[in-house]
Design a protein around this motif. Structure first.
Motif, short mmCIF file in Angstrom:
data_model
loop_
_atom_site.label_atom_id
_atom_site.label_comp_id
_atom_site.label_asym_id
_atom_site.label_seq_id
_atom_site.Cartn_x
_atom_site.Cartn_y
_atom_site.Cartn_z
N THR A 158 41.53 37.28 28.53
CA THR A 158 42.31 38.33 27.84
C THR A 158 41.90 39.63 28.24
O THR A 158 43.04 40.39 28.70
N PRO A 159 40.61 40.09 28.46
CA PRO A 159 40.37 41.36 29.06
C PRO A 159 40.63 41.36 30.31
O PRO A 159 41.40 42.52 31.04
N VAL A 160 40.32 40.48 31.05
CA VAL A 160 40.27 40.28 32.69
C VAL A 160 41.75 40.36 33.21
O VAL A 160 42.29 41.17 34.12
N LEU A 161 42.27 39.34 32.77
CA LEU A 161 44.05 39.16 33.26
C LEU A 161 44.62 40.46 32.52
O LEU A 161 45.58 40.79 33.15
N GLY A 162 44.32 40.92 31.56
CA GLY A 162 45.10 42.22 31.05
C GLY A 162 44.72 43.21 31.94
O GLY A 162 45.87 43.95 32.20
N ARG A 163 43.58 43.42 32.55
CA ARG A 163 43.55 44.52 33.41
C ARG A 163 44.15 44.25 34.63
O ARG A 163 44.82 44.92 35.25
N LEU A 164 44.11 42.87 35.08
CA LEU A 164 44.87 42.47 36.56
C LEU A 164 46.55 42.81 36.26
O LEU A 164 46.99 43.16 37.27
N GLY A 165 46.67 42.70 34.80
CA GLY A 165 48.15 43.09 34.84
C GLY A 165 48.33 44.31 34.82
O GLY A 165 49.61 44.86 35.33
N GLY B 265 31.96 43.71 37.41
CA GLY B 265 32.20 43.96 36.25
C GLY B 265 32.59 42.85 35.50
O GLY B 265 32.25 42.43 34.18
N THR B 266 33.66 41.97 36.21
CA THR B 266 34.34 40.91 35.51
C THR B 266 33.20 39.77 35.41
O THR B 266 33.23 38.91 34.45
N LEU B 267 32.29 39.76 36.31
CA LEU B 267 31.13 38.81 36.21
C LEU B 267 30.13 38.85 35.23
O LEU B 267 29.78 38.13 34.47
N GLY B 268 29.97 40.29 35.06
CA GLY B 268 29.31 40.73 34.04
C GLY B 268 29.59 40.34 32.78
O GLY B 268 28.94 39.94 31.81
N LEU B 269 30.96 40.55 32.37
CA LEU B 269 31.88 40.55 31.28
C LEU B 269 31.67 38.93 30.84
O LEU B 269 31.42 38.54 29.87
N THR B 270 31.98 38.01 31.83
CA THR B 270 32.06 36.60 31.77
C THR B 270 30.39 36.07 31.29
O THR B 270 30.60 35.37 30.35
N VAL B 271 29.73 36.65 31.89
CA VAL B 271 28.31 36.29 31.39
C VAL B 271 27.91 36.45 29.99
O VAL B 271 27.47 35.58 29.28
#
Length: 485
Positions: free
Chosen positions: A66-73, A203-209
């Motif tokens: 949700t936050p990652v694809l929201g940012r990509l959008g 940042g995406t990798l860190g958020l995922t972890v």
């Protein structure tokens, strides 16, 4: 950033239908397999712990996406990213329907969970292409689809599973996903609100972890033991990586989550209220069906089937959908904050009522429906309250974080309910069952969380001018042009 204007929709009503249908379909994925768990244990000849990953995998995938694809959008186009999320849902459904081993089913459920990002992406699209006076009501309906879909998933799956093989559930979800994909292609216009820039992979990798460690610990704590080295280690890893991630995100020009904006009091409190509402709402969905299925020998159980248990939540789902536009109209007159607070009071009253009316089917349904009506108000108007404090170019990422907070609240709710039910049990001929006091405790906790959300919402300041349209630039090179019509 490219021009902030968008191609207005030629068919705004069909646009809203497409968005709402896509939202309901993706939300259904969250509870789709709950009634299937006993069947899957037998079908794959495996353990309850192994099968429960079918639920956990989807939860984690949705929380991360949700936050990652929201940012990509926000960066590259919300319609395009939404289509990708729906393709993931269709692919995951196909893989799950064809799976013959539990690992393949878990992978399929992970792909389905990614589609949860459709809701924040849809809210961003509606903000771009609709007139300002229609944004709040339409976004509210889009947000409410999460609650409606989650509640519809259980009875729908129960009906299908009774008359067909469990594979049919995933063929159905794939078909719904394909219809949603075609509706988006046909009626959702491209938007030109795009930040561009470089994607924050670190940042995406860190958020995922952080999210994986935290959510696995929360969802498995009851089974593995809250003080076990593994659970404590996961919590510690989430904390340590989270601190490093936050430090990194505040020092780059284009982070995956704009933490400075998230620290704004209005945004921070709105997200915290969303987490608390997510917990309170999920109690209604999680325990109502189980309550009516408990055997009569418990002294309180009604002994109904899985289908009847699932159908008990149908009135709550329908009233949520019906009251969402009513909540939007009230918000347009009184403001979203007042509307959110009214709904939270109604949720608390509904749960307090359930403390005294949970021994008869009709009163159980009435109590669940009152909670559902109350939930419609914060679910449909919290996004409007949030967007008053968020720049337009951050709409997708901000709503992605908001949806994430809702998912975290639901995950914590599942863990708390499991802990309560595990500590307050009684012996039956079929094994152990929660005591009646265990159910009453969960209703009391849900009421407390609704009251806590009310307290958190009180300090939020409303901007009577409505949704923020002329934001300050949040990154070098970003502009904040008003949307042209």
């Amino acid at each position: 950033m490219t021009d902030a204007s968008a191609n207005p929709s030629r068919h705004p009503r069909l646009l809203l239908v497409a968005m709402a249908f896509a939202g309901v379909v993706t939300a259904v994925m969250q509870t789709l397999v709950v009634p299937l768990l006993p069947t899957l244990i037998t079908a794959f000849n495996t353990t309850h712990e192994a099968v429960s990953w079918v639920v956990t995998a989807s939860l984690i995938a949705g929380a991360v996406s949700t936050p990652v694809l929201g940012r990509l959008g926000d960066m590259y186009g919300r319609r395009e990213v939404m289509l990708g999320a729906l393709l993931s849902l269709v692919a995951g459904s196909l893989l799950a329907a064809l799976s013959t081993h539990i690992p393949l089913l878990i992978v399929g459920r992970t792909l389905q969970g990614i589609a949860l990002a459709v809701v924040p992406l849809g809210i961003g699209i509606l903000r771009d292409v609709l007139p300002p006076e229609r944004v709040a009501s339409s976004s509210g309906l889009m947000s409410t689809t999460m609650g409606v879909g989650a509640a519809v998933g259980v009875p729908l799956t129960s009906l299908i599973a009774r008359y067909a093989d469990w594979h049919a559930v995933f063929w159905m979800s794939g078909g719904f996903g394909l219809v949603a994909l075609l509706l988006v292609l046909a009626f959702v216009p491209r938007t030109r609100t795009r930040l561009g820039g470089r994607f924050d992979a670190v940042g995406t990798l860190g958020l995922t972890v952080v999210l994986v460690c935290f959510l696995v610990a929360v969802s498995r704590g009851s089974e593995w033991g809250w003080t076990s080295p593994l659970v404590l280690g996961l919590f510690a890893a989430a904390l340590l990586v989270g601190v490093g991630w936050a430090y990194y995100e505040t020092r780059i020009p284009s982070p995956v989550v704009e933490l400075r904006s998230m620290a704004n009091r209005g945004v921070l409190l709105s997200n915290l209220a969303t987490l608390l509402v997510g917990f309170s709402f999920f109690v209604n969905s999680l325990v109502t069906s189980q309550l009516v299925q408990e055997p009569p020998e418990t002294g309180y159980g009604l002994g109904y089937s899985v289908i009847v248990g699932g159908l008990c939540m149908l009135p709550a789902s329908l009233t949520m959908l019906l009251f969402a536009p009513i909540a939007a109209r009230i918000a347009a007159v009184r403001g979203p904050k007042t509307t959110v607070m009214f709904g939270l009071v109604l949720m608390a009253v509904g749960y307090l009522l359930r403390l005294f009316t949970s021994e008869h089917l009709v009163t159980i349904i009435v109590g669940a429906t009152i909670v559902g009506i109350g939930t419609a108000f914060p679910y449909s108007t919290l996004p409007a309250l949030l967007m008053q404090h968020v720049p337009r170019e951050q709409t997708g990422a901000a709503n992605g974080v908001n949806v994430l907070m809702r998912a975290v609240g639901q995950a914590v709710c599942s863990a708390v309910v499991a802990a309560v039910f595990g500590s307050m049990t009684m012996e039956t001929t079929g094994g152990t069952a929660p005591t009646f006091e265990a159910y009453l405790t969960t209703f009391f906790l849900a009421a407390c969380f609704a009251v806590a959300a009310l307290v958190v919402t009180l300090p939020v300041r409303e901007r009577r001018s409505g949704i923020q349209k002329n934001p300050q630039p949040s990154a070098p090179g970003a502009t904040g042009e008003p949307q042209s019509r």
